[in-house]
Every structure is written in structure tokens, then in C-alpha cells.
Design an enzyme around this catalytic site. Structure first.
Site: not given
Ligand code: NAP
Length: 254
Positions: A62-63, A155
Site C-alpha cells: 500500500d503506497v 489530482y
Molecule cells: P489503473 O488502471 O486504475 O491502475 C492503478 C494502479 O494503481 C492499480 O494497479 C492499483 O492497484 C494501484 N494502486 C492504487 N492505489 C494504490 C495503493 N494505495 N497502493 C498500491 N497500489 C495502488 O490506472 P492507470 O490508468 O494504469 O494509471 C497508472 C498511473 O498513470 C497513475 O498514477 C495515473 O494517475 C497515471 N496516469 C494515467 C492516465 C490514463 O489516462 N490512464 C493518464 C495520466 C496519468 P491495486 O488496486 O491492486 O492496489
């Protein structure tokens, strides 16, 4: 095999961007530690990597809790002897009118998206500072840490903070052979984002129109830069925040 013999931790590796980076790193020869809260999802991705001949270990984290990240780094170092690459990718989104944003939601977003990045950098650096080879840290922030978007106070503030941490820590640790860079994605079509698109909750047409390249990003659009920043080919790059957003954050016209 640009990451042959490297050891990497990817947080948020259970889905989306983190999962794809972890699989790609393994294909490039890295030993990958997959970390998030979802033990079962991580275990199945680790098995998939192992079945393809790669090396992977699934660890829950848990980060928001520094001791949890510290434990993942310690376990990685004890299993594989060192840590070369730390990807602080775990994150949550939060869209809500600022005047009504509850303190507990504000706190949850900052704890995950900003504090979690700092704790990840800190734990990784403690290990990397003890290695002659140093290491590299990549923070996955967002174009919304560079430019503002309404209703995303927690965010945007977190991602802007992550971008500044990237620069600050890069300067602080540069002489100690640790590089720190950030990737700042625009809209990326993960499973989650596709689900929101399918429900008609994301204005895809308007987003495409606002993007100079005229499209939403795919996860594959991030993988090349994620490999480059982790490899020795970017050895003189540190403190960089790199938008991967089809030109969105560069665009300021009508
Ligand atoms: P996602 O599919 O919702 O995945 C998020 C990941 O973060 C999951 O593996 C989740 O795992 C993990 N997570 C969340 N809270 C956590 C916690 N407290 N401790 C440990 N793990 C945690 O999101 P994504 O789109 O791949 O995004 C990944 C990153 O890219 C994020 O930082 C996001 O802000 C950034 N980003 C995404 C986009 C986009 O359009 N997709 C755009 C800009 C930036 P568990 O639920 O298994 O813990």
C-alpha cells in the site's frame, strides 16, 4: 534486451499502465517485482511472465504506508541482490467540485498520488545509495501536473508535486548516481479508461479534437519511453518531466 540483468519494482502493476510496463520490462530482460494491493491479480501477471521465461515476483504494497514500500524494497534486495529501477506508478484519479471535496478524499488522493511517490523514491534511494551502481527512478505523473483541469484539485496538486519532487530529488541524488525522471501521460486507453468511454462518461470526441495528434493515447505509446528512461541509453537524463500526450500540454491556441 535493453534491461538485461536489471532488477525493477513497478508499483500499481496489477492493471493498466503499471501492468504493461512490468510485462514489457520482463520482455526486455529485467527481473520484475510487481507491487500493488491485489495479491491475486499480481500473482497471475507474475505467472504469465514466468511462463514466458521471465523472472517476476508479486508483492503486496500500500503506497500510502512508507513501511509497506520499505518492506517491498528490502524483500527485492534480499531476493535479487539489488534494485536498479523503481517505477512509482500507483495512483488514483479524483474528479469532484473543489468547493465540496471532502477532507478525507483530498487526503486519500494526496496520500496515494503524492506521498506514495515520495515514499517510493525514498525507499528506493536508500537501497540505491548503498549500491555502487546507483539506480534510476521513474515517476508516472500526468499532463495534469503540468496544466490545470477543473474539478481535479487533489489530482492536479499531487501530480504537480510529483513533478517537482522528480526535479528536486534528481538534483539531490545526481552526484550519487541515481537518476530521477517522470513520464507525464495524457489520456491513455487503459481498461479502466475504455470502460469509462464505453459508458459514455468521457467526451472522447472533444478530447481528440483538443489533442494536436487527434487521438487518445494507447498504453503502448508509453512503453518505449519507459524502457529508454530505465536503460543506460538515457544515462545523462535526470530531472526530466516528459509529456506523452499527443501534444496536449504544448497546445495553447483556440
Ligand atoms: P489503473 O488502471 O486504475 O491502475 C492503478 C494502479 O494503481 C492499480 O494497479 C492499483 O492497484 C494501484 N494502486 C492504487 N492505489 C494504490 C495503493 N494505495 N497502493 C498500491 N497500489 C495502488 O490506472 P492507470 O490508468 O494504469 O494509471 C497508472 C498511473 O498513470 C497513475 O498514477 C495515473 O494517475 C497515471 N496516469 C494515467 C492516465 C490514463 O489516462 N490512464 C493518464 C495520466 C496519468 P491495486 O488496486 O491492486 O492496489
Amino acid at each position: 534486451m535493453k534491461l538485461k540483468d536489471k532488477v525493477a519494482i513497478v508499483t500499481g502493476a496489477s492493471k493498466g499502465i503499471g501492468k504493461s510496463i512490468a510485462i514489457r520490462y520482463a520482455e526486455e530482460g529485467a527481473t520484475v517485482v510487481l507491487a500493488s494491493r491485489s495479491e491475486d491479480l499480481l500473482a497471475s501477471i507474475a505467472s504469465r511472465i514466468q511462463d514466458s521465461g521471465g523472472r517476476a515476483l508479486a508483492l503486496t504494497v500500500d503506497v500510502r504506508r512508507p513501511e509497506s514500500l520499505e518492506a517491498v524494497v528490502r524483500k527485492t534486495a534480499s531476493e535479487f541482490g539489488r534494485l536498479d529501477i523503481m517505477i512509482n506508478n500507483a495512483g488514483i484519479s479524483m474528479v469532484h467540485p473543489s468547493e465540496d471535496l471532502k477532507p478525507e478524499d483530498w487526503q486519500r488522493a494526496l496520500e496515494t498520488d503524492l506521498f506514495g511517490v515520495f515514499y517510493g523514491c525514498q525507499s528506493a534511494a536508500r537501497q540505491m545509495l548503498s549500491q555502487a551502481s546507483g539506480g534510476c527512478i521513474i515517476n508516472i505523473s500526468s499532463m495534469y501536473g503540468i496544466i490545470a483541469a477543473p474539478m481535479r484539485a487533489a489530482y492536479c496538486a499531487s501530480k504537480a508535486g510529483a513533478n517537482m519532487l522528480t526535479k528536486l530529488l534528481a538534483c539531490e541524488w545526481a552526484a550519487k548516481n541515481i537518476r530521477v525522471n517522470a513520464i507525464a501521460p495524457g489520456y491513455i486507453r487503459t481498461e479502466l479508461v475504455q470502460g469509462i468511454i464505453d459508458k459514455g462518461m468521457l467526451p472522447v470526441g472533444a478530447i481528440q479534437k483538443r489533442t494536436p495528434q487527434g487521438r487518445i493515447g494507447e498504453v503502448d505509446d508509453l512503453l518505449g519511453i519507459a524502457v529508454l528512461l530505465a536503460s543506460d541509453e538515457s544515462s545523462f537524463m535526470t530531472g526530466a518531466v516528459i509529456p506523452v500526450d499527443g501534444g496536449w500540454s504544448a497546445y495553447g491556441y483556440l
